[in-house]
Design a protein around this motif. Structure first.
Motif, PDB file in Angstrom:
ATOM      1  N   MET A 128       0.499  -0.244   9.705  1.00  0.00           N
ATOM      2  CA  MET A 128       1.014   0.504   8.557  1.00  0.00           C
ATOM      3  C   MET A 128       0.769  -0.357   7.333  1.00  0.00           C
ATOM      4  O   MET A 128       1.154  -1.529   7.308  1.00  0.00           O
ATOM      5  CB  MET A 128       2.512   0.785   8.724  1.00  0.00           C
ATOM      6  CG  MET A 128       3.111   1.634   7.592  1.00  0.00           C
ATOM      7  SD  MET A 128       2.496   3.320   7.580  1.00  0.00           S
ATOM      8  CE  MET A 128       1.804   3.417   5.920  1.00  0.00           C
ATOM      9  N   ARG A 146      -8.714   3.272   1.295  1.00  0.00           N
ATOM     10  CA  ARG A 146      -8.202   4.074   2.414  1.00  0.00           C
ATOM     11  C   ARG A 146      -9.145   4.000   3.613  1.00  0.00           C
ATOM     12  O   ARG A 146      -8.709   3.890   4.771  1.00  0.00           O
ATOM     13  CB  ARG A 146      -7.974   5.520   1.978  1.00  0.00           C
ATOM     14  CG  ARG A 146      -6.808   5.695   1.007  1.00  0.00           C
ATOM     15  CD  ARG A 146      -6.502   7.165   0.766  1.00  0.00           C
ATOM     16  NE  ARG A 146      -5.346   7.335  -0.095  1.00  0.00           N
ATOM     17  CZ  ARG A 146      -5.405   7.524  -1.405  1.00  0.00           C
ATOM     18  NH1 ARG A 146      -6.594   7.580  -2.011  1.00  0.00           N
ATOM     19  NH2 ARG A 146      -4.301   7.656  -2.126  1.00  0.00           N
ATOM     20  N   GLU A 150      -7.636   2.574   6.999  1.00  0.00           N
ATOM     21  CA  GLU A 150      -7.445   3.596   8.025  1.00  0.00           C
ATOM     22  C   GLU A 150      -8.193   3.240   9.309  1.00  0.00           C
ATOM     23  O   GLU A 150      -7.936   3.830  10.362  1.00  0.00           O
ATOM     24  CB  GLU A 150      -7.880   4.965   7.506  1.00  0.00           C
ATOM     25  CG  GLU A 150      -6.853   5.585   6.551  1.00  0.00           C
ATOM     26  CD  GLU A 150      -7.315   6.871   5.913  1.00  0.00           C
ATOM     27  OE1 GLU A 150      -8.484   7.289   6.154  1.00  0.00           O
ATOM     28  OE2 GLU A 150      -6.521   7.480   5.158  1.00  0.00           O
ATOM     29  N   GLN A 154      -2.642   3.403   9.383  1.00  0.00           N
ATOM     30  CA  GLN A 154      -2.386   4.314   8.274  1.00  0.00           C
ATOM     31  C   GLN A 154      -2.115   3.517   6.999  1.00  0.00           C
ATOM     32  O   GLN A 154      -1.668   2.367   7.057  1.00  0.00           O
ATOM     33  CB  GLN A 154      -1.172   5.204   8.569  1.00  0.00           C
ATOM     34  CG  GLN A 154      -1.359   6.149   9.745  1.00  0.00           C
ATOM     35  CD  GLN A 154      -0.190   7.107   9.901  1.00  0.00           C
ATOM     36  OE1 GLN A 154       0.402   7.564   8.924  1.00  0.00           O
ATOM     37  NE2 GLN A 154       0.136   7.421  11.139  1.00  0.00           N
ATOM     38  N   GLN A 214       6.226  11.604  15.399  1.00  0.00           N
ATOM     39  CA  GLN A 214       5.088  11.852  14.514  1.00  0.00           C
ATOM     40  C   GLN A 214       4.507  13.253  14.703  1.00  0.00           C
ATOM     41  O   GLN A 214       4.050  13.873  13.754  1.00  0.00           O
ATOM     42  CB  GLN A 214       4.000  10.802  14.751  1.00  0.00           C
ATOM     43  CG  GLN A 214       4.383   9.414  14.263  1.00  0.00           C
ATOM     44  CD  GLN A 214       3.322   8.381  14.585  1.00  0.00           C
ATOM     45  OE1 GLN A 214       2.640   8.458  15.611  1.00  0.00           O
ATOM     46  NE2 GLN A 214       3.174   7.400  13.720  1.00  0.00           N
TER      47      GLN A 214
END
Length: 264
Positions: A128, A146, A150, A154, A214
């Motif tokens: 994370m 990103r 990623e 995340q 999730q």
């Protein structure tokens, strides 16, 4: 797009591995680290290009990831300021506790600069991370950030003033969670389950519950209520946790971590 790394320790190596696993070519990854054995290992594992110096990384890279320890930065970055100014690459720092303003003092202002805080789970591709950026960062730059992070989990964008709170719940919580898992395993051992088996049971239960949260799209309390049958074993345990101050202990742990971060 060539991505350069200055430093290739645990987190830098995890990001490199994630990029390669997600399909990024090793010959587009330029890495410098003082540990030559580490560089050779990354070359063998990921096919990276070994840089001869930090300056070489900056000169050749479109994106430069600063992955050295925070205490080393003041002795490394000022000498690279002129090269950064000439190359104008996107600069990404993963140094814990070091603000955008602090980094700009070392490398100069006017550069597109991003601060990213990943956590330890990046090592297994389930990290994370949060990021913030200065005014020189474009949407295209953010897309690149990103893409990189990623590959190991995340990432979300947060205002920098929220980073101490983020650090407490993302950076510190893996330790809290591991203590919880070990406590569950200790309880299993107490009632006759061998410790290795108890650890497997506890860890998989936490992993599965996280996946359920999730994917279900429901509030954690609502899911907990689904497990608690009237007069059953689970609600008995939940009441015991509440009576012993479980939620208060979690809130206090986060508060202590937050306040410590604010003092750094």
């Amino acid at each position: 797009m060539k991505i350069g790394f200055i430093g290739a320790g645990n987190m830098g190596g995890a990001i490199l591995g994630g990029l390669v696993s997600s399909g990024y070519r090793g010959d587009e990854l330029l890495v410098y680290d003082k540990d030559t054995a580490r560089l050779m290992q990354l070359f063998e594992d990921c096919g990276i290009i070994k840089a001869s110096s930090a300056e070489d990384v900056v000169k050749q890279s479109d994106v430069v990831i600063l992955a050295v320890k925070p205490q080393i930065m003041p002795s490394v970055l000022p000498s690279l300021a002129a090269v950064f100014a000439h190359r104008r690459s996107l600069v990404i720092s993963i140094a814990a506790g070091k603000t955008l303003a602090w980094i700009e003092e070392l490398i100069g202002s006017g550069l597109p600069l991003v601060r990213v805080m990943p956590n330890i789970a990046a090592k297994v591709g389930q990290g994370m991370a949060a990021f913030c950026s200065n005014g020189n960062v474009t949407q295209s730059h953010k897309k690149t950030v990103r893409m990189i992070f990623e590959s190991v989990g995340q990432i979300i964008e947060l205002d920098e003033h929220l980073f101490p709170a983020y650090t407490a719940i993302a950076g510190c919580s893996p330790a809290f969670t591991l203590l919880y898992i070990d406590a569950l395993a200790q309880a299993g051992l107490r009632y006759g389950i061998p410790k290795p088996a108890a650890l497997t049971i506890a860890a998989q239960s936490v992993l599965g519950t996280t996946k359920l949260l999730q994917e279900a799209g429901e509030h954690p309390r609502a899911l907990a209520d689904q497990v608690c049958s009237p007069g059953g074993t689970t609600i008995e345990g939940v009441c015991a946790l509440q009576e012993k101050g479980f939620e208060h202990a979690v809130l206090e742990a986060v508060r202590a971590s937050y306040e410590k971060d604010m003092k750094l």
